[in-house]
Design an enzyme around this catalytic site. Structure first.
Site, PDB file in Angstrom:
ATOM      1  N   CYS A  42       0.825  -1.212   0.000  1.00  0.00           N
ATOM      2  CA  CYS A  42       0.000   0.000   0.000  1.00  0.00           C
ATOM      3  C   CYS A  42       0.860   1.263   0.000  1.00  0.00           C
ATOM      4  O   CYS A  42       0.660   2.159  -0.813  1.00  0.00           O
ATOM      5  CB  CYS A  42      -0.930  -0.020   1.213  1.00  0.00           C
ATOM      6  SG  CYS A  42      -1.904   1.471   1.360  1.00  0.00           S
ATOM      7  N   CYS A  47      -1.577   1.688  -3.016  1.00  0.00           N
ATOM      8  CA  CYS A  47      -2.564   2.771  -2.839  1.00  0.00           C
ATOM      9  C   CYS A  47      -1.952   4.173  -2.839  1.00  0.00           C
ATOM     10  O   CYS A  47      -2.456   5.070  -3.519  1.00  0.00           O
ATOM     11  CB  CYS A  47      -3.304   2.616  -1.518  1.00  0.00           C
ATOM     12  SG  CYS A  47      -3.358   0.980  -0.811  1.00  0.00           S
ATOM     13  N   LYS A  50      -0.074   5.281  -6.041  1.00  0.00           N
ATOM     14  CA  LYS A  50      -1.111   5.271  -7.083  1.00  0.00           C
ATOM     15  C   LYS A  50      -1.979   6.520  -6.998  1.00  0.00           C
ATOM     16  O   LYS A  50      -2.196   7.224  -7.982  1.00  0.00           O
ATOM     17  CB  LYS A  50      -1.948   3.987  -6.923  1.00  0.00           C
ATOM     18  CG  LYS A  50      -2.997   3.719  -7.959  1.00  0.00           C
ATOM     19  CD  LYS A  50      -4.378   4.213  -7.635  1.00  0.00           C
ATOM     20  CE  LYS A  50      -4.967   3.830  -6.327  1.00  0.00           C
ATOM     21  NZ  LYS A  50      -5.627   2.534  -6.282  1.00  0.00           N
ATOM     22  N   TYR A 177      -9.263  -3.140 -11.567  1.00  0.00           N
ATOM     23  CA  TYR A 177      -9.125  -1.739 -11.172  1.00  0.00           C
ATOM     24  C   TYR A 177      -7.702  -1.221 -11.375  1.00  0.00           C
ATOM     25  O   TYR A 177      -7.508  -0.054 -11.732  1.00  0.00           O
ATOM     26  CB  TYR A 177      -9.633  -1.511  -9.743  1.00  0.00           C
ATOM     27  CG  TYR A 177      -8.685  -1.878  -8.616  1.00  0.00           C
ATOM     28  CD1 TYR A 177      -7.853  -0.933  -8.046  1.00  0.00           C
ATOM     29  CD2 TYR A 177      -8.628  -3.172  -8.115  1.00  0.00           C
ATOM     30  CE1 TYR A 177      -6.992  -1.265  -7.008  1.00  0.00           C
ATOM     31  CE2 TYR A 177      -7.776  -3.508  -7.084  1.00  0.00           C
ATOM     32  CZ  TYR A 177      -6.960  -2.558  -6.529  1.00  0.00           C
ATOM     33  OH  TYR A 177      -6.101  -2.882  -5.510  1.00  0.00           O
ATOM     34  N   GLU A 181      -7.032   2.080 -13.593  1.00  0.00           N
ATOM     35  CA  GLU A 181      -6.411   3.221 -12.897  1.00  0.00           C
ATOM     36  C   GLU A 181      -5.100   3.624 -13.583  1.00  0.00           C
ATOM     37  O   GLU A 181      -4.853   4.818 -13.825  1.00  0.00           O
ATOM     38  CB  GLU A 181      -6.151   2.859 -11.430  1.00  0.00           C
ATOM     39  CG  GLU A 181      -7.436   2.804 -10.602  1.00  0.00           C
ATOM     40  CD  GLU A 181      -7.220   2.369  -9.158  1.00  0.00           C
ATOM     41  OE1 GLU A 181      -8.134   2.557  -8.351  1.00  0.00           O
ATOM     42  OE2 GLU A 181      -6.146   1.825  -8.833  1.00  0.00           O
ATOM     43  N   HIS A 434     -27.011  21.621  -1.140  1.00  0.00           N
ATOM     44  CA  HIS A 434     -27.106  22.118  -2.505  1.00  0.00           C
ATOM     45  C   HIS A 434     -26.124  23.256  -2.737  1.00  0.00           C
ATOM     46  O   HIS A 434     -25.928  24.075  -1.832  1.00  0.00           O
ATOM     47  CB  HIS A 434     -28.533  22.615  -2.752  1.00  0.00           C
ATOM     48  CG  HIS A 434     -28.766  23.053  -4.160  1.00  0.00           C
ATOM     49  ND1 HIS A 434     -28.886  22.141  -5.192  1.00  0.00           N
ATOM     50  CD2 HIS A 434     -28.876  24.288  -4.696  1.00  0.00           C
ATOM     51  CE1 HIS A 434     -29.079  22.824  -6.322  1.00  0.00           C
ATOM     52  NE2 HIS A 434     -29.070  24.115  -6.048  1.00  0.00           N
ATOM     53  N   GLU A 439     -26.310  15.250  -3.337  1.00  0.00           N
ATOM     54  CA  GLU A 439     -27.706  15.485  -2.940  1.00  0.00           C
ATOM     55  C   GLU A 439     -28.665  14.570  -3.701  1.00  0.00           C
ATOM     56  O   GLU A 439     -29.778  14.313  -3.248  1.00  0.00           O
ATOM     57  CB  GLU A 439     -28.093  16.958  -3.103  1.00  0.00           C
ATOM     58  CG  GLU A 439     -28.172  17.449  -4.522  1.00  0.00           C
ATOM     59  CD  GLU A 439     -28.492  18.954  -4.597  1.00  0.00           C
ATOM     60  OE1 GLU A 439     -29.469  19.388  -3.979  1.00  0.00           O
ATOM     61  OE2 GLU A 439     -27.749  19.680  -5.294  1.00  0.00           O
TER      62      GLU A 439
END
Ligand code: FAD
Length: 459
Positions: A42, A47, A50, A177, A181, A434, A439
């Site tokens: 990682c 991670c 990356k 993934y 990525e 908002h 939302e």
């Protein structure tokens, strides 16, 4: 330096480090053995680097829309600067991991470890044995490379972070993934990027609308997709690498990267001799408390093949320490793990996909596709997608899928109500914020379509 420990951890990655720290904090005498760099995949080549490279690549999209907000940008990119700054950051993190291990008294041993028997770990470099009341296998995973002629000419994610220079073009094999990525990273940094994948759409096992939406985003960013094809062979072609595909076509690329899955890091670890059983794919078989077939040997993280994600490895390491060293047996709940794909566009998901949910009784699907506000002043037409899947008539939320800016951050927060078993009415009670994309999650009125007895109705 001792030769006898309550716990010897093999692998100082996400799972091993957390287990070692926690066990030591409960008073155990702990050693952790690492053959590469403390922090594991990682921190060093997963991670963290990356995500830093994803940030680097996203400036391209920002520069694209900048003129519509009145900006004139004259940008250029320098790869060595990114690599050097990344290295500085992961070195800082590595030092922090070392300090956090040393604080509660964990001994860090830099060597390769092999299990000699259920209570003995052999240090290969130092050629000596450690005895251990418990052994924790936390050796993670490694890239799987297909056995094809010339495979040694390709790279994996391990090497991609430190290429001496950016290639003019790259071919990435895989549809998971890591493939998408890295494709968006390289494309964003200006590399002509091609994905070749044996399936018919990237990200198998994700929700179909999200997959198609992300696929459109890849194409929009100039990434070429070749489906139902694999690389049959690689060979040198001057400064390039020639890839010969399964359909016989050959083409040259500046670099070729395999993102063809990862396997458990178990080779030569001595598992079989010690009596540890493994699944057919090599992953270490464990029970709900991460115990292997040998009562003194436990395993956590990617090497167990449960869910190859850092937070999961950390939780498994923590719960192992609770169970074994704090007399507090805890089993990790592997359901409802939030996941992000940090591609462009970004994807965040939790829970069931639409097709999975349709086999779990009657369900309602709320679906919204809209242009992210950031793009509305520009000519970009890309759509954000938000999908909420509930049990029929506004019941329990079964799945949330988001494609677009901030999807990962949103899904992390959605994981909280999902973990509490929230219903659509709980989402509805929340006041909207908002203007935001999120939302949409709390303003869905009527289902876009439904599934009754497994049959899609409407939509
Ligand atoms: P690792 O972190 O792999 O640690 C295992 C350690 O054991 C390594 O340091 C290794 O050198 C050491 N070791 C192995 N064998 C021995 C031995 N015999 N003796 C001594 N030491 C040994 N996860 C996410 O959650 N989010 C992401 O965005 C994400 N992105 C990723 C991107 C990439 C490119 C990759 C490859 C992975 C990514 N992951 C991500 C997955 C994540 O990195 C892993 O799930 C996590 O690191 C697993 O932790 P672990 O403790 O099981 O193993």
């Amino acid at each position: 330096m001792s030769n006898s420990y309550d716990l010897v951890v093999i692998g100082a990655g996400s799972g091993g480090v957390r287990a070692a720290r926690m066990a030591a904090s409960y008073g155990a005498n702990v050693a952790i053995i690492e053959e590469f760099r403390v922090g594991g995949t990682c921190v060093i080549r997963g991670c963290v680097p990356k995500k830093l490279y994803v940030y680097a690549s996203r400036f391209r999209d920002l520069f694209d829309v900048a003129p519509s907000f009145g900006w004139t940008v004259d940008a250029s990119f320098d790869w060595p600067t990114l690599v050097a700054n990344k290295e500085m950051e992961i070195t800082r993190l590595e030092a922090a991991y070392v300090a956090n291990l040393e604080k509660p008294g964990v001994e860090i041993i830099r060597d390769r470890a092999v299990i000699a028997d259920p209570h003995t770990v052999h240090l290969v470099g130092q050629d000596r044995d450690l005895s251990a009341r418990y052994i924790l296998v936390a050796t993670g995973g490694r890239p799987f490379i297909p056995a094809i002629p010339g495979a040694e000419l390709g790279i994996t994610s391990n090497e991609a972070f430190d290429l001496p220079a950016l290639p003019h073009s790259i071919l990435i094999e895989g549809g998971g993934y890591i493939a998408v990525e890295f494709a968006t990273i390289f494309a964003g940094l200006g590399v002509h990027t091609t994905i070749v994948y044996r399936g018919d759409c990237v990200l198998r096992s994700f929700d179909d609308d999200m997959r198609r939406g992300l696929e459109a985003g890849l194409i929009d960013r100039g990434i070429k997709l070749i489906y139902q094809t694999t690389i049959a062979a690689l060979s040198r072609d001057g400064a390039d690498i020639a890839a010969t595909f399964s359909d016989g076509v050959t083409a040259p690329y500046g670099a070729v990267m395999f993102a063809t899955g990862r396997s458990a890091n178990v080779d030569g670890l001595g598992l079989q001799a010690a009596g540890v059983t493994q699944h057919a794919n090599g992953a270490v078989a464990v029970d709900a408390f991460s115990k292997t077939a040998v009562p003194s040997i436990y395993a956590v993280g990617d090497v167990t093949g449960r869910a190859a994600l850092t937070p999961v490895a950390i939780r498994e390491g923590w719960y192992f320490a609770e169970t074994v060293f704090n007399n507090n047996p805890l089993a990790v709940d592997h359901s409802q793990i939030p996941t992000a794909v940090f591609a462009e566009p970004e994807m965040g998901v939790i829970g069931l996909t639409e097709s999975e949910a349709a086999t779990h009784g009657d369900v309602d699907v709320y679906l919204s596709r809209f242009r992210p506000m950031m793009n509305t002043l520009s000519s970009r037409t890309e759509r954000m997608i938000i999908k909420l899947i509930t049990q029929r008539d506004g019941g329990k939320v079964l799945g949330v899928h988001i494609l677009g800016p901030g999807a990962g951050e949103m899904i992390q927060l959605v994981a909280i109500p999902m973990g509490m078993g929230a219903s659509k009415s709980d989402f509805d009670r929340a006041m909207a914020l908002h203007p935001s994309a999120a939302e949409e999650l709390v303003t869905f009125k009527t289902p876009s379509y439904t599934y009754r007895n497994g049959q899609k109705i409407g939509g």
